[in-house]
Write an enzyme that holds these catalytic residues in place. Structure first.
Site, PDB file in Angstrom:
ATOM      1  N   SER A   9       0.856  -1.185   0.000  1.00  0.00           N
ATOM      2  CA  SER A   9       0.000   0.000   0.000  1.00  0.00           C
ATOM      3  C   SER A   9       0.894   1.238   0.000  1.00  0.00           C
ATOM      4  O   SER A   9       2.117   1.122   0.007  1.00  0.00           O
ATOM      5  CB  SER A   9      -0.911  -0.019   1.220  1.00  0.00           C
ATOM      6  OG  SER A   9      -0.138  -0.119   2.385  1.00  0.00           O
ATOM      7  N   LYS A  56      -1.167   5.744  -5.371  1.00  0.00           N
ATOM      8  CA  LYS A  56      -2.188   5.600  -6.420  1.00  0.00           C
ATOM      9  C   LYS A  56      -2.982   6.885  -6.599  1.00  0.00           C
ATOM     10  O   LYS A  56      -3.316   7.273  -7.714  1.00  0.00           O
ATOM     11  CB  LYS A  56      -3.189   4.501  -6.019  1.00  0.00           C
ATOM     12  CG  LYS A  56      -2.782   3.118  -6.448  1.00  0.00           C
ATOM     13  CD  LYS A  56      -3.951   2.157  -6.266  1.00  0.00           C
ATOM     14  CE  LYS A  56      -4.505   2.208  -4.866  1.00  0.00           C
ATOM     15  NZ  LYS A  56      -4.444   1.053  -4.069  1.00  0.00           N
ATOM     16  N   LYS A  59      14.469  -4.855  -8.518  1.00  0.00           N
ATOM     17  CA  LYS A  59      13.845  -6.174  -8.633  1.00  0.00           C
ATOM     18  C   LYS A  59      12.440  -6.108  -9.224  1.00  0.00           C
ATOM     19  O   LYS A  59      11.591  -5.345  -8.734  1.00  0.00           O
ATOM     20  CB  LYS A  59      13.790  -6.823  -7.237  1.00  0.00           C
ATOM     21  CG  LYS A  59      15.174  -7.154  -6.698  1.00  0.00           C
ATOM     22  CD  LYS A  59      15.869  -8.029  -7.694  1.00  0.00           C
ATOM     23  CE  LYS A  59      16.883  -8.969  -7.146  1.00  0.00           C
ATOM     24  NZ  LYS A  59      17.549  -9.720  -8.228  1.00  0.00           N
ATOM     25  N   GLN A  79       5.864  -8.886 -11.197  1.00  0.00           N
ATOM     26  CA  GLN A  79       5.363 -10.050 -11.937  1.00  0.00           C
ATOM     27  C   GLN A  79       4.329 -10.818 -11.120  1.00  0.00           C
ATOM     28  O   GLN A  79       3.284 -11.216 -11.631  1.00  0.00           O
ATOM     29  CB  GLN A  79       6.532 -10.988 -12.277  1.00  0.00           C
ATOM     30  CG  GLN A  79       7.570 -10.358 -13.199  1.00  0.00           C
ATOM     31  CD  GLN A  79       8.755 -11.298 -13.421  1.00  0.00           C
ATOM     32  OE1 GLN A  79       8.583 -12.492 -13.557  1.00  0.00           O
ATOM     33  NE2 GLN A  79       9.949 -10.743 -13.448  1.00  0.00           N
ATOM     34  N   LYS A 121      11.673  -6.169 -20.009  1.00  0.00           N
ATOM     35  CA  LYS A 121      11.505  -7.442 -19.297  1.00  0.00           C
ATOM     36  C   LYS A 121      10.133  -7.490 -18.610  1.00  0.00           C
ATOM     37  O   LYS A 121       9.395  -8.473 -18.713  1.00  0.00           O
ATOM     38  CB  LYS A 121      12.635  -7.565 -18.265  1.00  0.00           C
ATOM     39  CG  LYS A 121      12.585  -8.811 -17.426  1.00  0.00           C
ATOM     40  CD  LYS A 121      13.835  -8.871 -16.549  1.00  0.00           C
ATOM     41  CE  LYS A 121      13.610  -9.717 -15.320  1.00  0.00           C
ATOM     42  NZ  LYS A 121      14.716  -9.577 -14.367  1.00  0.00           N
ATOM     43  N   CYS A 158     -11.437  25.841  13.125  1.00  0.00           N
ATOM     44  CA  CYS A 158     -12.504  25.072  13.777  1.00  0.00           C
ATOM     45  C   CYS A 158     -12.227  24.953  15.279  1.00  0.00           C
ATOM     46  O   CYS A 158     -12.360  25.943  15.980  1.00  0.00           O
ATOM     47  CB  CYS A 158     -12.699  23.731  13.078  1.00  0.00           C
ATOM     48  SG  CYS A 158     -14.386  23.147  13.230  1.00  0.00           S
ATOM     49  N   GLY A 198      -9.561  25.117  16.612  1.00  0.00           N
ATOM     50  CA  GLY A 198      -8.528  26.131  16.814  1.00  0.00           C
ATOM     51  C   GLY A 198      -9.145  27.496  17.089  1.00  0.00           C
ATOM     52  O   GLY A 198      -8.695  28.242  17.963  1.00  0.00           O
ATOM     53  N   ARG A 249     -19.819  20.262  15.458  1.00  0.00           N
ATOM     54  CA  ARG A 249     -21.106  20.248  16.160  1.00  0.00           C
ATOM     55  C   ARG A 249     -21.303  21.496  17.015  1.00  0.00           C
ATOM     56  O   ARG A 249     -22.399  21.902  17.287  1.00  0.00           O
ATOM     57  CB  ARG A 249     -21.166  19.059  17.127  1.00  0.00           C
ATOM     58  CG  ARG A 249     -21.193  17.733  16.468  1.00  0.00           C
ATOM     59  CD  ARG A 249     -21.688  16.635  17.399  1.00  0.00           C
ATOM     60  NE  ARG A 249     -21.953  15.469  16.579  1.00  0.00           N
ATOM     61  CZ  ARG A 249     -21.012  14.613  16.183  1.00  0.00           C
ATOM     62  NH1 ARG A 249     -19.773  14.788  16.578  1.00  0.00           N
ATOM     63  NH2 ARG A 249     -21.312  13.605  15.402  1.00  0.00           N
ATOM     64  N   HIS A 287     -13.497  25.114   7.468  1.00  0.00           N
ATOM     65  CA  HIS A 287     -12.216  24.512   7.092  1.00  0.00           C
ATOM     66  C   HIS A 287     -11.723  25.049   5.748  1.00  0.00           C
ATOM     67  O   HIS A 287     -12.041  24.478   4.705  1.00  0.00           O
ATOM     68  CB  HIS A 287     -12.370  22.984   6.991  1.00  0.00           C
ATOM     69  CG  HIS A 287     -12.600  22.321   8.300  1.00  0.00           C
ATOM     70  ND1 HIS A 287     -11.581  21.772   9.040  1.00  0.00           N
ATOM     71  CD2 HIS A 287     -13.730  22.130   9.017  1.00  0.00           C
ATOM     72  CE1 HIS A 287     -12.085  21.259  10.159  1.00  0.00           C
ATOM     73  NE2 HIS A 287     -13.382  21.462  10.162  1.00  0.00           N
ATOM     74  N   GLU A 311      -8.871  24.788   4.540  1.00  0.00           N
ATOM     75  CA  GLU A 311      -7.884  23.896   3.936  1.00  0.00           C
ATOM     76  C   GLU A 311      -8.479  22.951   2.892  1.00  0.00           C
ATOM     77  O   GLU A 311      -7.766  22.492   1.999  1.00  0.00           O
ATOM     78  CB  GLU A 311      -7.148  23.098   5.025  1.00  0.00           C
ATOM     79  CG  GLU A 311      -7.944  22.013   5.737  1.00  0.00           C
ATOM     80  CD  GLU A 311      -8.773  22.502   6.925  1.00  0.00           C
ATOM     81  OE1 GLU A 311      -9.103  23.705   6.977  1.00  0.00           O
ATOM     82  OE2 GLU A 311      -9.117  21.669   7.791  1.00  0.00           O
TER      83      GLU A 311
HETATM   84  N1  GLN Z   1     -14.887  19.481  18.141  1.00  0.00           N
HETATM   85  C1  GLN Z   1     -15.334  20.724  17.628  1.00  0.00           C
HETATM   86  C2  GLN Z   1     -16.783  20.677  17.198  1.00  0.00           C
HETATM   87  O1  GLN Z   1     -17.342  19.624  17.000  1.00  0.00           O
HETATM   88  C3  GLN Z   1     -14.445  21.183  16.472  1.00  0.00           C
HETATM   89  C4  GLN Z   1     -14.479  20.274  15.298  1.00  0.00           C
HETATM   90  C5  GLN Z   1     -13.373  20.526  14.318  1.00  0.00           C
HETATM   91  O2  GLN Z   1     -12.346  21.087  14.659  1.00  0.00           O
HETATM   92  N2  GLN Z   1     -13.537  20.079  13.088  1.00  0.00           N
HETATM   93  O3  GLN Z   1     -17.404  21.707  17.063  1.00  0.00           O
END
Ligand code: GLN
Length: 534
Positions: free
Chosen positions: A15, A19, A190, A195, A226, A384, A386, A465, A510, A512
C-alpha cells in the site's frame, strides 16, 4: 453523445504507493489536453464513510461541498484538478452493503438469494457508472483502494472485470501500480514483486493495460522490456514513477513517460492539444525557488501522522508558492504543551496555527497556544477547534469569565462560550450527523478576512457540532475580539478576529479543504504573507 471512457487504477505489492497521486496526475494531464475528467475512489473498508475513523488510522477526513465525509485522496483530486468532488466520488464497501441490505429489506430483490455476485458487484458497477452519467465527463478515473490480493478488494476487481467485458477494452482500461524495490546490497532493481502482482490480477480475471512502476532509481529500457514481456503488456505501456521532491512534480514526470498519450491511445481517443501546464509549471518554479522562508507551528494532537493534517500542509505549499515563500511547518503535540513550557515550545515561530480536532485530549495545550499567539502578537490562524480555543482563551483572560469553556469539553461550565448548536442537541448517532459541507458567510468590510477574499460573501466547508455562543457576542465585540464573518441565514459566527493584533483570525469552517494548486486559499495566502511581514 460519445460513450464515457473508464480508467481503473489498481495497486499491487504494497500500500502507500501513491495511487491517488498517480490518478490525480493522469487526470490533470488529460484535463490539460482538453478532456473533462473526474476521479472516484472505491474504499474496501466496512465503515460507511471515513467520518468515524480516527485520523491516526486513515489520515484526515476530507469534506466535500455537498457535505460528504470522504477519503483524503479526494483532497488530492481537487487540489490537482481544481474541480470540486462530491459524495459520488467516494464509495466504501460499507455504503455498498448498506444500499444492498436496504433494498433487500424493502423486498426489491423479489425473493432472490442476495449474493456478492451479482448483487454487490451490480451495486459497485452502478456507483461507478453513476459518476459517468449525466454527460459531464469524457473520462472517469476510478481508483481502487487497497492492494490486489486483499480479500476486501475482490468484489471491486470482479466488478472491473465485468465492466470491461460489458463495455469492451477500448472503453475500459486498467492501470496497475506496483513497486520495483532496490536492493542496495546487490545494487539491483527487482521486478519479481511486479510479476507476482500482475499474476494475481490475472487470476482475478484482469490483464492490466498499463503498468506504472514506483521506484527510487531510474529504470532502464531493458528492465522495462523485461516487465512488459513477463507481464504481457506493450513495451511502451510500462511507465516509470520515480520518487520526486514534491507530489506536484508527478504530472510532469508522467507526461515525460507519456502516460497520458498512452491512455488516450488505448481508449481510442484523439490526443487533443498538447497539455497546457503553464500555470502549473509557474507554480512549481515559485515553489522550488523561494525568496523568503517562514517557520510556522502547527499545534494539534494527531501530529504523529502527517496525513492527519494533509489538507492543511498542502494549503501551505500552495500559499507558500503564491508568496514566493518556503513554509517550514513544525508539528507540535498539544498534549506536550503546558504552563511550564509553552513559552519555550512556541518561541521563534513566524506564525502559529491551531488545528481542528475533537474531544478534550490536548485542549489545555491548545488554549495556552492561543494565549501565547495573542499576547505576543504572532500571526495566528485557528481552524474550527482552533478558533474555539482562541475564543475560550479570550473569554478567560480578557473577559475574565473564569472557567469559560466549550460544552464539548466541560458540559457544566458556567460560561459556555462555545456550545452545541440547537439542531445538534437531539442527535445521538455519530456518523454523518455534524454540520457538514458548504455554508455561506458574509464578511465584514475592513477585516483581515475581507482583505484576503476581497468579496462580501463566501462559502466554506464545515465539519463540527459546536458553535460560538451568540449570547456572548457583544461582550466579545466590546472587548476587541470581533465576529467578522456571519452566516446570513442562521446568524452563526463563522470568523473572529482581533483587529488590534498583527494578524489574528479564527475560522469555524475549514479553509484547507478548498485550497488548490491553481487557486491557493486566500486565508492561507494572507496568513503566510502576515508571517513574512513579521
Ligand atoms: N470538536 C469541535 C466541534 O465539534 C471542532 C471540530 C473541528 O475542529 N472540526 O465543534
Amino acid at each position: 453523445m460519445a460513450e464515457v471512457k473508464y480508467v481503473f487504477v489498481t495497486g499491487g505489492v504494497t500500500s502507500s504507493l501513491g495511487k491517488g497521486i498517480v490518478s490525480s496526475s493522469l487526470a490533470k494531464l488529460l484535463q490539460a489536453r482538453g478532456y473533462s475528467v473526474t476521479i472516484q475512489k472505491l474504499d474496501p473498508y466496512i465503515n460507511v464513510d471515513p467520518g468515524t475513523l480516527n485520523p491516526y488510522e486513515h489520515g484526515e477526513c476530507y469534506v466535500t461541498n455537498d457535505g460528504a465525509e470522504t477519503d483524503l485522496d479526494l483532497g488530492h483530486y481537487e487540489r490537482f484538478l481544481n474541480v470540486p468532488t462530491s459524495q459520488a466520488n467516494n464509495v466504501t464497501t460499507g455504503r455498498i452493503y448498506q444500499s444492498v441490505i436496504n433494498k433487500e429489506r424493502k423486498g426489491d430483490y423479489l425473493g432472490k438469494t442476495v449474493q456478492i455476485i451479482p448483487h454487490i458487484t451490480d451495486e459497485i458497477k452502478r456507483r461507478i457508472k453513476l459518476v459517468g452519467s449525466g454527460g459531464k465527463y469524457d473520462i472517469v478515473i476510478t481508483e481502487i483502494g487497497g492492494t490486489v490480493g486483499d480479500i476486501e478488494s475482490l468484489p471491486y476487481i470482479e466488478s472491473v472485470r465485468q465492466l470491461r467485458w460489458e463495455h469492451g477494452p477500448q472503453n475500459c482500461i486498467v492501470i496497475h501500480l506496483t513497486l520495483v524495490p532496490y536492493l542496495s546490497a546487490s545494487g539491483e532493481l527487482k521486478t519479481k514483486p511486479t510479476q507476482h502482482s500482475v499474476k494475481m490480477l490475472l487470476e482475478e480475471g484482469i490483464q492490466p493495460d498499463i503498468l506504472v512502476l514506483r521506484t527510487e532509481k531510474s529504470l532502464n529500457e531493458e528492465l522495462k522490456k523485461k516487465v512488459a514481456l513477463f507481464c504481457n503488456v506493450e513495451a511502451g505501456a510500462v511507465v516509470e514513477s520515480i520518487d520526486v521532491s514534491t507530489i506536484y512534480d508527478v504530472p510532469i514526470k508522467m507526461q515525460e513517460e507519456m502516460l497520458d498519450s498512452t491512455v488516450l491511445r488505448k481508449l481510442g481517443l484523439p490526443p487533443g492539444h498538447d497539455p497546457m501546464l503553464d500555470e502549473w509549471k509557474k507554480f512549481l518554479h515559485r515553489l522550488k525557488n523561494p525568496l523568503h522562508r517562514v517557520k510556522i507551528a502547527l499545534v494539534g494532537k494527531y501530529v504523529e501522522l502527517a496525513d492527519a493534517y494533509k489538507s492543511i500542509s498542502e494549503s501551505f505549499v500552495h500559499a507558500g508558492s503564491a508568496n514566493n515563500t518556503a513554509v517550514d511547518l513544525d508539528y507540535i503535540h498539544s498534549e506536550e504543551i503546558d504552563e511550564s513550557n509553552y513559552r519555550d515550545k512556541l518561541k521563534g515561530y513566524d506564525g502559529i496555527l491551531i488545528a481542528p480536532g475533537f474531544g478534550s485530549r490536548g485542549i489545555d495545550g491548545k488554549i495556552l497556544t492561543a494565549h501565547y499567539a495573542r499576547t505576543n502578537d504572532i500571526p495566528f490562524l485557528g481552524i474550527c477547534l482552533g478558533m474555539q480555543c482562541a475564543v475560550i482563551e479570550f473569554a478567560r483572560n480578557v473577559l475574565k469569565l473564569e472557567g469559560a469553556h466549550s460544552t464539548e469539553i466541560n458540559p457544566k461550565t458556567k460560561f459556555p462560550v462555545i456550545d452545541l448548536m440547537e439542531e445538534q442537541k437531539s442527535i445521538t448517532d455519530k456518523g454523518g450527523t455534524m454540520r457538514l459541507g458548504s455554508y455561506k458567510c458574509e464578511l465584514m468590510h475592513g477585516s483581515e478576512s475581507y482583505k484576503c477574499y476581497r468579496k462580501e460573501e463566501i462559502s466554506e466547508r464545515h465539519r463540527h457540532r459546536y458553535e460560538f455562543n451568540n449570547k456572548y457576542l457583544n461582550d466579545f465585540r466590546n472587548a476587541g475580539m470581533i465576529p467578522c464573518g456571519i452566516n446570513p441565514q442562521s446568524g452563526l459566527v463563522e470568523i473572529v478576529e482581533i483587529p488590534s493584533h498583527k494578524w489574528f483570525v479564527g475560522v469555524q469552517f475549514h479553509p484547507e479543504y478548498s485550497s488548490t494548486v491553481l487557486k491557493p486559499h486566500p486565508l492561507f495566502v494572507g496568513f503566510v504573507k502576515a508571517c513574512i511581514r513579521k
